[in-house]
Design an enzyme around this catalytic site. Sequence first.
Site, PDB file in Angstrom:
ATOM      1  N   ASP A  98      17.645 -76.121  59.591  1.00 36.72           N
ATOM      2  CA  ASP A  98      16.373 -75.411  59.584  1.00 36.72           C
ATOM      3  C   ASP A  98      15.282 -76.447  59.794  1.00 36.72           C
ATOM      4  O   ASP A  98      15.230 -77.448  59.076  1.00 36.72           O
ATOM      5  CB  ASP A  98      16.179 -74.713  58.228  1.00 36.72           C
ATOM      6  CG  ASP A  98      15.479 -73.382  58.362  1.00 36.72           C
ATOM      7  OD1 ASP A  98      14.435 -73.338  59.021  1.00 36.72           O
ATOM      8  OD2 ASP A  98      15.980 -72.394  57.786  1.00 36.72           O
ATOM      9  N   ASP A 203      11.517 -72.755  62.042  1.00 34.11           N
ATOM     10  CA  ASP A 203      10.752 -71.893  61.141  1.00 34.11           C
ATOM     11  C   ASP A 203       9.383 -71.532  61.741  1.00 34.11           C
ATOM     12  O   ASP A 203       8.682 -72.415  62.246  1.00 34.11           O
ATOM     13  CB  ASP A 203      10.556 -72.656  59.819  1.00 34.11           C
ATOM     14  CG  ASP A 203       9.989 -71.787  58.720  1.00 34.11           C
ATOM     15  OD1 ASP A 203      10.633 -70.786  58.381  1.00 34.11           O
ATOM     16  OD2 ASP A 203       8.894 -72.109  58.215  1.00 34.11           O
ATOM     17  N   GLU A 259      12.191 -68.820  65.032  1.00 34.93           N
ATOM     18  CA  GLU A 259      11.764 -67.666  64.229  1.00 34.93           C
ATOM     19  C   GLU A 259      10.382 -67.273  64.741  1.00 34.93           C
ATOM     20  O   GLU A 259       9.425 -68.022  64.601  1.00 34.93           O
ATOM     21  CB  GLU A 259      11.698 -68.019  62.745  1.00 34.93           C
ATOM     22  CG  GLU A 259      11.495 -66.785  61.894  1.00 34.93           C
ATOM     23  CD  GLU A 259      10.832 -67.064  60.549  1.00 34.93           C
ATOM     24  OE1 GLU A 259      10.970 -66.214  59.654  1.00 34.93           O
ATOM     25  OE2 GLU A 259      10.156 -68.093  60.388  1.00 34.93           O
ATOM     26  N   HIS A 334      17.705 -64.465  54.680  1.00 30.67           N
ATOM     27  CA  HIS A 334      17.276 -64.771  53.311  1.00 30.67           C
ATOM     28  C   HIS A 334      15.898 -64.198  52.969  1.00 30.67           C
ATOM     29  O   HIS A 334      15.442 -64.330  51.843  1.00 30.67           O
ATOM     30  CB  HIS A 334      17.257 -66.293  53.134  1.00 30.67           C
ATOM     31  CG  HIS A 334      16.248 -66.948  54.024  1.00 30.67           C
ATOM     32  ND1 HIS A 334      16.387 -66.967  55.404  1.00 30.67           N
ATOM     33  CD2 HIS A 334      15.077 -67.556  53.756  1.00 30.67           C
ATOM     34  CE1 HIS A 334      15.331 -67.579  55.935  1.00 30.67           C
ATOM     35  NE2 HIS A 334      14.528 -67.951  54.959  1.00 30.67           N
ATOM     36  N   ASP A 335      15.213 -63.608  53.949  1.00 32.63           N
ATOM     37  CA  ASP A 335      13.889 -63.020  53.695  1.00 32.63           C
ATOM     38  C   ASP A 335      13.936 -61.497  53.667  1.00 32.63           C
ATOM     39  O   ASP A 335      12.901 -60.850  53.498  1.00 32.63           O
ATOM     40  CB  ASP A 335      12.908 -63.418  54.811  1.00 32.63           C
ATOM     41  CG  ASP A 335      12.618 -64.910  54.832  1.00 32.63           C
ATOM     42  OD1 ASP A 335      12.639 -65.541  53.759  1.00 32.63           O
ATOM     43  OD2 ASP A 335      12.358 -65.444  55.937  1.00 32.63           O
TER      44      ASP A 335
HETATM   45  C1  NOJ Z   1      10.021 -68.208  57.142  1.00 31.39           C
HETATM   46  C2  NOJ Z   1      11.134 -68.487  56.201  1.00 31.39           C
HETATM   47  O1  NOJ Z   1      12.268 -67.802  56.620  1.00 31.39           O
HETATM   48  C3  NOJ Z   1      10.651 -68.064  54.831  1.00 31.39           C
HETATM   49  O2  NOJ Z   1      11.685 -68.083  53.884  1.00 31.39           O
HETATM   50  C4  NOJ Z   1       9.518 -68.967  54.440  1.00 31.39           C
HETATM   51  O3  NOJ Z   1       8.952 -68.513  53.241  1.00 31.39           O
HETATM   52  C5  NOJ Z   1       8.431 -68.995  55.503  1.00 31.39           C
HETATM   53  N1  NOJ Z   1       8.962 -69.085  56.831  1.00 31.39           N
HETATM   54  C6  NOJ Z   1       7.510 -70.162  55.310  1.00 31.39           C
HETATM   55  O4  NOJ Z   1       8.158 -71.346  55.690  1.00 31.39           O
END
Ligand code: NOJ
Length: 568
Positions: A98, A203, A259, A334-335
């Site tokens: 990541d 990210d 992302e 994970h989000d």
């Molecule tokens: C996206 C990540 O997947 C998330 O977990 C994170 O809180 C934010 N970016 C900030 O880095």
Amino acid sequence: MEQQWWHKSVIYQVYPKSFYDADGDGNGDIRGIIEKLDYLQELGVDIIWMCPINQSPMDDNGYDISDYYEIAPEFGTIQEFETLIEEAQKRNIQIMMDLVINHTSDEHPWFVESRKSADNPYSDYYIWRDPKEGETGPKEPNNWASYFSGSAWEFDSNRQQYYLHLYSKKQPDLNWEHPKVRKEMQDVIRFWIEKGVKGFRMDVINKLSKDQRFPDVPNVPEGEYALGRPYYLDGPRIHEFLREVAAVYEGKEIVTVGETSGVTVENARLYTNPARKELDMVFQFDHMAVDAGPYPVGKWEVKPVDFLALKRIMSHWQDGLYGIGWNSLYWSNHDQPRAVSRFGDDREPYRELSAKMLGTCLHFMQGTPYVYQGEEIGMTNVQFESLDEYQDIELLNMYKERRAKGVSHDELMRAIWAKGRDNARTPMQWDDTGHGGFSKAEQTWLKVNPNYKAINVKAQLEDPESVFHYYKSLIQLRKDSPVSDVMVYGKYQLLLAEHEGVYAYTRTFETDTLLVLCNFQDDTYSLALDEVHTLQGAAPIIGNYSAPQLEGETIVLRPYEALVLQLT
Ligand code: NOJ
């Protein structure tokens, strides 16, 4: 389309903190991942994307990095990471890191220096702006909101200026306009490639380039904040920045996924067109909003999934990138909440059926599938009774902010149960012993889902009919089977677009056609396809019921049934 080594790959996402705790401190670690490599090999995945493991104060569980060249001690050491790469490669598995380069931790030495003065070598590494004159005195430079509640600006009494943080105030945004910042990040990337990393998940990568005028979001009442997305999503210099990053590994076998929330198909075509050398794939987020309300409550509004919109969105992406770029396929990460609880049905007797159905629906689409840890055993959302049992900064800040606005505790808990990020972060359920076999510690950093006695890896490995074995078959079909090519390269076509329960599509490659049928409801449907396709001579490829029900040109789909047929 030129073939790439990762086109046939399946990527498994590990959330290291919750995967496996080898040293018994209640947190998952790198040694824990090494110990479970045989399991991942058995599943058949090709690449492991690991959420951040760099040194970090863990304000946002590692997405706040304080040293890009060190591993967080709670996860292990650089030597252990090297061992992980080696051991994974022995099993034909590559490691994807990541890469969190939009922001650092406020404890990163660059920021520690940057906040000291406006005239040191690090002063411009971050985005500093003077206060603006408001009606009642000095205020933030603009009205942008942070994704984690409140303003995106924090005042620093030393510099007498505000710095920008799109996420928590412990995650200051880097100033990508500054050539030195870009150079630092290229060095970081080079360092990890030399260690043997074969990919990067980048990210919030489409937020790197901000509109340098930093305008207010219009029509926001004084004293309130709104996301400044139009001024930094796919911003003015983003393509240039990404090409510069990609030049670091030009000619090397590196796979990247950006992302990119809020990305349009048009921009994704630019990002993922191989000729432009920016990214290999992007994560789009349109389908993550099919059960959300409008901003600002957004995802915290609990709504049923708009199934027709889901089919429209997935199809828009399947068609939009075909022959040009490449899709990433995912139901969860994970989000996000757990896939089976959100898009399937986590009540018995439907949990396993619907988990398999979701896997089928996704893995037969065009693009690279991502399996989020625990998805392959149908892990579900969790409902902790008390807010104290939760850890995630996003949900805790949201609770505080909305509670202060008068929203009831019960309504907020319902939102957290449905959408909170900790749903995905409860420890991996390995067996039916304490903490689901995740850890020998007395307490784990986040509690395990109490359903671990029924839902765990050990039980599923022993049961040939389990979700695990079904996922294993899906992965095998893509990698090495007579239908591999059509699974990977076939053209997608949506059928029965207006059907309210069934997701049906075909994939066609040269003379091969696959028909994919997925029932997203607990109802039974009798379907007649269309005039173009015939079921005569259709051969089942995979399904989650023992035998398909076909009568002439009619197919009966039972609750949550998934069925893939090869047509003649
Ligand atoms: C996206 C990540 O997947 C998330 O977990 C994170 O809180 C934010 N970016 C900030 O880095």
